[in-house]
Scaffold this motif. Structure first.
Motif, short mmCIF file in Angstrom:
data_model
loop_
_atom_site.label_atom_id
_atom_site.label_comp_id
_atom_site.label_asym_id
_atom_site.label_seq_id
_atom_site.Cartn_x
_atom_site.Cartn_y
_atom_site.Cartn_z
N GLU A 154 0.82 -1.21 0.00
CA GLU A 154 0.00 0.00 0.00
C GLU A 154 0.86 1.27 0.00
O GLU A 154 0.55 2.23 -0.69
CB GLU A 154 -0.91 0.00 1.22
N THR A 155 1.93 1.25 0.79
CA THR A 155 2.80 2.42 0.92
C THR A 155 4.26 2.00 0.87
O THR A 155 4.66 1.05 1.56
CB THR A 155 2.55 3.18 2.23
N VAL A 156 5.05 2.70 0.08
CA VAL A 156 6.50 2.53 0.04
C VAL A 156 7.13 3.85 0.47
O VAL A 156 6.85 4.89 -0.12
CB VAL A 156 7.01 2.15 -1.36
N CYS A 157 7.96 3.81 1.49
CA CYS A 157 8.65 5.01 1.95
C CYS A 157 10.14 4.84 1.72
O CYS A 157 10.81 4.08 2.42
CB CYS A 157 8.35 5.27 3.43
N THR A 158 10.66 5.53 0.72
CA THR A 158 12.08 5.46 0.41
C THR A 158 12.84 6.42 1.32
O THR A 158 12.26 7.06 2.20
CB THR A 158 12.32 5.80 -1.07
N THR A 159 14.14 6.51 1.14
CA THR A 159 15.00 7.30 2.03
C THR A 159 15.89 8.20 1.20
O THR A 159 16.67 7.71 0.37
CB THR A 159 15.86 6.36 2.90
N GLU A 160 15.78 9.52 1.42
CA GLU A 160 16.51 10.47 0.59
C GLU A 160 17.33 11.47 1.40
O GLU A 160 16.94 11.87 2.50
CB GLU A 160 15.54 11.25 -0.31
N ASP A 161 18.45 11.87 0.83
CA ASP A 161 19.30 12.90 1.39
C ASP A 161 18.63 14.27 1.22
O ASP A 161 17.85 14.47 0.28
CB ASP A 161 20.65 12.87 0.64
N SER A 181 6.20 7.56 -0.65
CA SER A 181 6.59 8.63 0.27
C SER A 181 8.11 8.61 0.43
O SER A 181 8.81 7.83 -0.20
CB SER A 181 5.90 8.44 1.62
N THR A 182 8.61 9.49 1.28
CA THR A 182 10.05 9.60 1.48
C THR A 182 10.37 9.82 2.95
O THR A 182 9.50 10.19 3.74
CB THR A 182 10.64 10.77 0.66
N ALA A 183 11.62 9.58 3.31
CA ALA A 183 12.13 9.89 4.64
C ALA A 183 13.38 10.75 4.50
O ALA A 183 14.23 10.50 3.64
CB ALA A 183 12.47 8.61 5.41
N PHE A 184 13.48 11.75 5.34
CA PHE A 184 14.56 12.74 5.32
C PHE A 184 15.75 12.18 6.08
O PHE A 184 15.66 11.89 7.27
CB PHE A 184 14.02 14.00 6.00
N ARG A 185 16.91 12.01 5.39
CA ARG A 185 18.08 11.41 6.03
C ARG A 185 19.30 12.33 5.91
O ARG A 185 20.05 12.27 4.94
CB ARG A 185 18.38 10.04 5.43
N PRO A 186 19.53 13.18 6.92
CA PRO A 186 20.58 14.20 6.84
C PRO A 186 21.90 13.80 7.48
O PRO A 186 22.63 14.65 8.01
CB PRO A 186 19.93 15.36 7.60
#
Length: 469
Positions: A154-161, A181-186
């Protein structure tokens, strides 16, 4: 060909009738919310069609690469210039030797779920399996989105810089009920000791459109990028750190360290702790302001083999479990945020099983009744997303926390064939509860336990992350 229908069967891993009932009626058909992975948003947005099974299944999979190296396979057949078919045949030759490694289960579960193949993979049938699967992958029903739909995602949350434009997330439109969706990875803005830090600051400066020449301008840039990510639907952050080392700090101290780095001066351990604490606190308060969930993946000792790191780069299979001190830093970090009521929903993931009870009790210190399951001890990850590792995490959480509010499994994967890991987790969860019923440790109440299983597999995550709202 050897028949393994008695191996990957309807009740695989399910040892009791109660466990089977739980799984098939309450877990199996729940949609998948994969709230942390490293899949390519470009391939999702473009509904990519893979050319062969090596491309989708072996490329980038450092789990497989480590096993192949251990079995004496030459690097040419792993990351080298061998043909895709040659690489697959070499991988297949390794599979029979991987008994009790989770790769053995995952391999046959994935072949069954994606390609309906019931034979054990060996060197003898490798060429035939390669040809058959690669032919299927050319069909429209094997495109990326079709594969996600096939697995009930249903949902895929990738990980981005923070540098990422999120262009492919913007390009993507809901397809057959699938959300990207995305996740913030600083992390690169935190790791000031790294050789590439100055170059990263230049890149970040170019993205935000102003010079980053101080700690103040860095926080302004990070705030800018959090706003950008939020505008693109981001509701999570993620960090991959060895540990959280807390130090008393402030913006002045953090800027002093930042300027030392800019001027090429050596940084002390105290400098690093003060700078990193300041940035992590700033970010965590930003996550709270935006209502995000923050995730901390802790305990990996990365890039151990410097010779191979130099040759192949990071994330190619040279990482292991570390033995870092976790408790004091976590406690002080969370307590500082809690004092000002700026501790957002948080998931902490542990890579060293000796710290499971530490993590399971740490979350209880900051579950303040404001949000159901606010603080989470995340599922076994990386080296621990196997039967023993997940069992130990579930047991520690059950004994010292509240299992029923757990947000369940995630793939943390770079492979579009990894989604049966959700099934793997769900079967294990149901089997644990089924055995508890058999031993009289839990009541024989299928409706009650079934509701809890459904929550852990889907409903808790749906509520916790507020996806699609």
């Amino acid at each position: 060909m050897a028949d393994i229908k008695a191996f990957i069967h309807d009740d695989f891993l399910l040892e009791t009738e109660f466990a089977s009932n739980l799984y098939h009626n309450y877990a199996a058909n729940q949609p998948i919310i994969d709230y942390h992975c490293h899949l390519s948003p470009e391939l999702i947005a473009k509904d990519h069609q893979f050319n062969n099974i090596t491309e989708i299944w072996i490329e980038g999979d450092h789990y497989k690469w480590r096993a192949m190296r251990t079995l004496g396979i030459d690097e040419r057949f792993i990351t080298g210039d061998a043909s895709p078919k040659e690489k697959f045949i070499q991988w297949a030759s390794c599979v029979p030797k991987l008994i009790r490694n989770p790769l053995y289960h995952w391999t046959h579960l994935e072949l069954k779920r994606y390609f309906d193949l019931d034979e054990l993979l060996t060197a003898n049938n490798a060429a035939e399996v390669y040809d058959k699967t690669s032919e299927l992958l050319q069909l429209p029903e094997y495109s990326v989105l079709s594969l996600l739909k096939k697995m009930g995602v249903e949902t895929v949350c990738t990980t981005e810089d923070p540098l990422d434009s999120l262009a492919y997330h913007s390009e993507f439109t809901h397809s057959d009920g699938i959300t990207l969706s995305t996740a913030f990875r600083p992390d690169k803005a935190i790791e000031i000791q790294s050789e590439g830090f100055e170059n990263y600051m230049e890149q970040l400066s170019a993205v935000v459109g102003f010079p980053i020449d101080s700690y103040e301008s860095l926080t302004k840039a990070l705030d800018n990028r959090m706003d950008y990510f939020a505008a693109h639907g981001c509701v999570l952050s993620d960090h991959g750190l060895e540990q959280i080392r807390y130090a008393e700090t402030n913006d002045i101290k953090a800027d002093e360290v930042f300027q030392k780095k800019r001027n090429g001066k050596p940084l002390t351990a105290t400098d690093l702790d003060q700078y990193k604490t300041a940035v992590l606190l700033f970010l965590a308060k930003g996550y709270h302001k935006r209502g995000w969930v923050q995730q901390y993946h802790l305990g990996a000792l990365r890039n151990n083999n410097k010779r191979m790191l130099q040759e192949l780069g990071p994330d190619t299979g040279w990482d292991s479990i570390g033995d870092f001190n976790q408790a004091v830093g976590l406690s002080l970090f969370f307590d500082t945020l809690d004092k000002s009521d700026q501790l957002t929903k948080t998931i902490i993931y542990n890579l060293n099983p000796s710290d499971n009870e530490l993590f399971a009790t740490m979350i209880g210190n900051f579950n303040d009744g404001s949000i159901r399951g606010k603080m989470q001890f995340g599922s076994g990850w990386w080296f621990l997303d196997q039967l023993d590792g997940m069992t130990k995490q579930i047991n520690a959480l059950s004994n010292m926390g509240v299992l029923s509010v757990f947000v369940g499994m995630l793939t943390d994967s770079r492979s579009f064939m990894s989604f049966p890991r959700h099934e793997y987790f769900r079967r294990l969860l149901c089997n644990i509860l089924g055995n508890d019923v058999k031993m009289g440790h839990l009541p024989n109440n299928i409706e009650h336990l079934g509701a809890i299983v459904s929550d852990i597999c889907y409903h808790n995550a749906k509520s916790y992350f507020n996806f699609n709202q």
